[in-house]
Design a protein around this motif. Structure first.
Motif, PDB file in Angstrom:
ATOM      1  N   UNK A   1       0.851  -1.168   0.000  1.00 28.50           N
ATOM      2  CA  UNK A   1       0.000   0.000   0.000  1.00 28.50           C
ATOM      3  C   UNK A   1       0.901   1.236   0.000  1.00 28.50           C
ATOM      4  N   UNK A   2       0.659   2.129  -0.908  1.00 25.06           N
ATOM      5  CA  UNK A   2       1.463   3.332  -1.027  1.00 25.06           C
ATOM      6  C   UNK A   2       1.072   4.391  -0.011  1.00 25.06           C
ATOM      7  N   UNK A   3       1.888   5.409   0.061  1.00 24.53           N
ATOM      8  CA  UNK A   3       1.651   6.501   1.000  1.00 24.53           C
ATOM      9  C   UNK A   3       0.311   7.187   0.730  1.00 24.53           C
ATOM     10  N   UNK A   4       0.018   7.434  -0.541  1.00 25.08           N
ATOM     11  CA  UNK A   4      -1.233   8.100  -0.893  1.00 25.08           C
ATOM     12  C   UNK A   4      -2.438   7.238  -0.523  1.00 25.08           C
ATOM     13  N   UNK A   5      -2.355   5.943  -0.785  1.00 25.34           N
ATOM     14  CA  UNK A   5      -3.454   5.043  -0.420  1.00 25.34           C
ATOM     15  C   UNK A   5      -3.661   5.025   1.091  1.00 25.34           C
ATOM     16  N   UNK A   6      -2.546   5.019   1.828  1.00 25.27           N
ATOM     17  CA  UNK A   6      -2.605   5.005   3.286  1.00 25.27           C
ATOM     18  C   UNK A   6      -3.263   6.296   3.789  1.00 25.27           C
ATOM     19  N   UNK A   7      -2.888   7.422   3.207  1.00 27.37           N
ATOM     20  CA  UNK A   7      -3.456   8.717   3.595  1.00 27.37           C
ATOM     21  C   UNK A   7      -4.946   8.777   3.283  1.00 27.37           C
TER      22      UNK A   7
END
Length: 94
Positions: A1-7
């Motif tokens: 999971x990428x940073x943007x998805x996590x955010x």
């Protein structure tokens, strides 16, 4: 999971809450935007009326999108056009 998805995952509950509040209090928000625009227009003596109307219209459109009132689907397409900006008040007499 990428940073943007996590955010996005962390902000989704807040977005849902804000969306619910916008749906519940949309008329009060719209009234407040109109009232603020009128005060600013009076203070600037009508010099920036068109810019104030444009900004107010954009703010109302954003609020409507947030409240999902305008029929926006997940792809961002809308079923209805945005609301026109409020009529301008004539500049106060000097």
């Amino acid at each position: 999971m990428g940073l943007l998805d996590n955010l996005k995952a962390k902000l989704n509950p807040a977005k849902d809450k804000v969306s619910g509040l916008a749906q519940q209090h949309g008329d009060k928000i719209q009234h407040g935007l109109d009232k603020a625009a009128k005060v600013v227009d009076e203070k600037t003596k009508g010099k920036y009326s068109d810019k104030i109307q444009t900004g107010t219209g954009k703010a109302k459109g954003a609020m409507d999108r947030l409240a999902h009132k305008d029929g926006t689907d997940a792809g961002g397409a809308t079923d209805t056009p945005p609301a026109p900006p409020p009529p301008s008040s004539p500049p106060p007499a000097s």
